[in-house]
Design a protein around this motif. Structure first.
Motif, PDB file in Angstrom:
ATOM      1  N   ARG A   1      24.731 -34.307 -35.559  1.00 17.99           N
ATOM      2  CA  ARG A   1      25.881 -35.158 -35.851  1.00 17.99           C
ATOM      3  C   ARG A   1      26.209 -36.032 -34.636  1.00 17.99           C
ATOM      4  O   ARG A   1      26.556 -37.206 -34.777  1.00 17.99           O
ATOM      5  CB  ARG A   1      27.096 -34.324 -36.257  1.00 17.99           C
ATOM      6  CG  ARG A   1      28.257 -35.197 -36.730  1.00 17.99           C
ATOM      7  CD  ARG A   1      29.408 -34.400 -37.261  1.00 17.99           C
ATOM      8  NE  ARG A   1      30.147 -33.749 -36.184  1.00 17.99           N
ATOM      9  CZ  ARG A   1      31.282 -33.098 -36.360  1.00 17.99           C
ATOM     10  NH1 ARG A   1      31.806 -32.984 -37.574  1.00 17.99           N
ATOM     11  NH2 ARG A   1      31.882 -32.538 -35.336  1.00 17.99           N
ATOM     12  N   ALA A   2      26.057 -35.475 -33.445  1.00 23.87           N
ATOM     13  CA  ALA A   2      26.279 -36.262 -32.228  1.00 23.87           C
ATOM     14  C   ALA A   2      25.320 -37.439 -32.184  1.00 23.87           C
ATOM     15  O   ALA A   2      25.712 -38.571 -31.902  1.00 23.87           O
ATOM     16  CB  ALA A   2      26.109 -35.386 -30.988  1.00 23.87           C
ATOM     17  N   LYS A   3      24.036 -37.179 -32.476  1.00 18.65           N
ATOM     18  CA  LYS A   3      23.041 -38.261 -32.484  1.00 18.65           C
ATOM     19  C   LYS A   3      23.387 -39.301 -33.543  1.00 18.65           C
ATOM     20  O   LYS A   3      23.276 -40.507 -33.298  1.00 18.65           O
ATOM     21  CB  LYS A   3      21.636 -37.694 -32.743  1.00 18.65           C
ATOM     22  CG  LYS A   3      21.117 -36.728 -31.712  1.00 18.65           C
ATOM     23  CD  LYS A   3      20.620 -37.417 -30.481  1.00 18.65           C
ATOM     24  CE  LYS A   3      19.247 -37.979 -30.755  1.00 18.65           C
ATOM     25  NZ  LYS A   3      18.651 -38.597 -29.581  1.00 18.65           N
ATOM     26  N   ALA A   4      23.807 -38.854 -34.716  1.00 23.58           N
ATOM     27  CA  ALA A   4      24.162 -39.778 -35.797  1.00 23.58           C
ATOM     28  C   ALA A   4      25.397 -40.602 -35.423  1.00 23.58           C
ATOM     29  O   ALA A   4      25.438 -41.809 -35.661  1.00 23.58           O
ATOM     30  CB  ALA A   4      24.402 -39.003 -37.093  1.00 23.58           C
ATOM     31  N   ASN A   5      26.389 -39.961 -34.833  1.00 21.94           N
ATOM     32  CA  ASN A   5      27.587 -40.684 -34.401  1.00 21.94           C
ATOM     33  C   ASN A   5      27.242 -41.723 -33.341  1.00 21.94           C
ATOM     34  O   ASN A   5      27.744 -42.845 -33.381  1.00 21.94           O
ATOM     35  CB  ASN A   5      28.642 -39.714 -33.863  1.00 21.94           C
ATOM     36  CG  ASN A   5      29.453 -39.078 -34.959  1.00 21.94           C
ATOM     37  OD1 ASN A   5      29.759 -39.697 -35.964  1.00 21.94           O
ATOM     38  ND2 ASN A   5      29.809 -37.815 -34.769  1.00 21.94           N
TER      39      ASN A   5
ATOM     40  N   ASP B   1      33.136 -41.674 -29.116  1.00 22.35           N
ATOM     41  CA  ASP B   1      34.047 -40.565 -28.812  1.00 22.35           C
ATOM     42  C   ASP B   1      33.668 -39.321 -29.605  1.00 22.35           C
ATOM     43  O   ASP B   1      33.668 -38.209 -29.076  1.00 22.35           O
ATOM     44  CB  ASP B   1      35.496 -40.949 -29.098  1.00 22.35           C
ATOM     45  CG  ASP B   1      36.030 -41.976 -28.109  1.00 22.35           C
ATOM     46  OD1 ASP B   1      35.469 -42.082 -26.994  1.00 22.35           O
ATOM     47  OD2 ASP B   1      36.999 -42.673 -28.449  1.00 22.35           O
ATOM     48  N   GLU B   2      33.333 -39.523 -30.871  1.00 25.35           N
ATOM     49  CA  GLU B   2      32.919 -38.404 -31.715  1.00 25.35           C
ATOM     50  C   GLU B   2      31.600 -37.814 -31.219  1.00 25.35           C
ATOM     51  O   GLU B   2      31.424 -36.592 -31.207  1.00 25.35           O
ATOM     52  CB  GLU B   2      32.783 -38.843 -33.174  1.00 25.35           C
ATOM     53  CG  GLU B   2      34.093 -39.197 -33.844  1.00 25.35           C
ATOM     54  CD  GLU B   2      34.489 -40.656 -33.660  1.00 25.35           C
ATOM     55  OE1 GLU B   2      33.920 -41.355 -32.788  1.00 25.35           O
ATOM     56  OE2 GLU B   2      35.393 -41.100 -34.386  1.00 25.35           O
ATOM     57  N   ALA B   3      30.689 -38.675 -30.801  1.00 20.86           N
ATOM     58  CA  ALA B   3      29.401 -38.202 -30.281  1.00 20.86           C
ATOM     59  C   ALA B   3      29.607 -37.352 -29.032  1.00 20.86           C
ATOM     60  O   ALA B   3      29.027 -36.268 -28.900  1.00 20.86           O
ATOM     61  CB  ALA B   3      28.478 -39.381 -29.983  1.00 20.86           C
TER      62      ALA B   3
ATOM     63  N   TYR C   1      32.270 -35.714 -28.156  1.00 26.48           N
ATOM     64  CA  TYR C   1      32.893 -34.439 -28.553  1.00 26.48           C
ATOM     65  C   TYR C   1      31.829 -33.462 -29.047  1.00 26.48           C
ATOM     66  O   TYR C   1      31.809 -32.293 -28.650  1.00 26.48           O
ATOM     67  CB  TYR C   1      33.953 -34.669 -29.632  1.00 26.48           C
ATOM     68  CG  TYR C   1      34.437 -33.370 -30.229  1.00 26.48           C
ATOM     69  CD1 TYR C   1      35.428 -32.625 -29.594  1.00 26.48           C
ATOM     70  CD2 TYR C   1      33.881 -32.863 -31.403  1.00 26.48           C
ATOM     71  CE1 TYR C   1      35.857 -31.412 -30.122  1.00 26.48           C
ATOM     72  CE2 TYR C   1      34.302 -31.653 -31.935  1.00 26.48           C
ATOM     73  CZ  TYR C   1      35.285 -30.930 -31.291  1.00 26.48           C
ATOM     74  OH  TYR C   1      35.695 -29.729 -31.797  1.00 26.48           O
ATOM     75  N   ASP C   2      30.951 -33.943 -29.919  1.00 31.15           N
ATOM     76  CA  ASP C   2      29.917 -33.073 -30.478  1.00 31.15           C
ATOM     77  C   ASP C   2      28.953 -32.574 -29.406  1.00 31.15           C
ATOM     78  O   ASP C   2      28.544 -31.417 -29.421  1.00 31.15           O
ATOM     79  CB  ASP C   2      29.153 -33.790 -31.592  1.00 31.15           C
ATOM     80  CG  ASP C   2      29.974 -33.921 -32.865  1.00 31.15           C
ATOM     81  OD1 ASP C   2      30.953 -33.174 -33.035  1.00 31.15           O
ATOM     82  OD2 ASP C   2      29.621 -34.779 -33.699  1.00 31.15           O
ATOM     83  N   TYR C   3      28.585 -33.452 -28.472  1.00 28.71           N
ATOM     84  CA  TYR C   3      27.704 -33.009 -27.383  1.00 28.71           C
ATOM     85  C   TYR C   3      28.377 -31.919 -26.553  1.00 28.71           C
ATOM     86  O   TYR C   3      27.735 -30.946 -26.151  1.00 28.71           O
ATOM     87  CB  TYR C   3      27.302 -34.180 -26.494  1.00 28.71           C
ATOM     88  CG  TYR C   3      26.212 -35.047 -27.076  1.00 28.71           C
ATOM     89  CD1 TYR C   3      25.024 -34.493 -27.558  1.00 28.71           C
ATOM     90  CD2 TYR C   3      26.347 -36.423 -27.135  1.00 28.71           C
ATOM     91  CE1 TYR C   3      24.017 -35.281 -28.082  1.00 28.71           C
ATOM     92  CE2 TYR C   3      25.339 -37.233 -27.658  1.00 28.71           C
ATOM     93  CZ  TYR C   3      24.179 -36.648 -28.122  1.00 28.71           C
ATOM     94  OH  TYR C   3      23.178 -37.433 -28.639  1.00 28.71           O
ATOM     95  N   GLN C   4      29.682 -32.073 -26.291  1.00 30.64           N
ATOM     96  CA  GLN C   4      30.398 -31.042 -25.541  1.00 30.64           C
ATOM     97  C   GLN C   4      30.425 -29.725 -26.310  1.00 30.64           C
ATOM     98  O   GLN C   4      30.292 -28.646 -25.736  1.00 30.64           O
ATOM     99  CB  GLN C   4      31.828 -31.506 -25.215  1.00 30.64           C
ATOM    100  CG  GLN C   4      31.881 -32.662 -24.256  1.00 30.64           C
ATOM    101  CD  GLN C   4      31.239 -32.351 -22.916  1.00 30.64           C
ATOM    102  OE1 GLN C   4      31.194 -31.208 -22.467  1.00 30.64           O
ATOM    103  NE2 GLN C   4      30.721 -33.371 -22.264  1.00 30.64           N
TER     104      GLN C   4
END
Length: 82
Positions: free
Chosen positions: A23-27, A34-36, A38-41
């Protein structure tokens, strides 16, 4: 898979590292930075062994953001207040 599908998967399995990573890659691909981030964290929280990979992805994302910002400034140069 779409971002929506990853959201649904994360709702079903809250600690699904692969879903957060994808999802981080897709964002990032659609400039939802910002969403990416967050997902990476979240990936790091769930699986600390992926910290180096996540740091690499975040560095790459920051480089792409800077490139896009510079391109946007170049495109707008001379067009504002003319």
């Amino acid at each position: 898979m779409s971002i929506y599908m990853y959201i649904q998967l994360i709702l079903l399995i809250a600690d699904n590292v692969k879903a957060y990573y994808r999802r981080a890659k897709a964002n990032a691909a659609v400039w939802r930075t910002d969403e990416a981030k967050y997902d990476y964290q979240k990936v790091c929280e769930l699986d600390p062994s992926l910290e180096n990979k996540v740091k690499s992805e975040l560095r790459h994302l920051d480089i792409e953001i800077k490139k896009k910002d510079a391109e946007d400034r170049r495109k707008l140069q001379g067009k504002l207040f003319s």
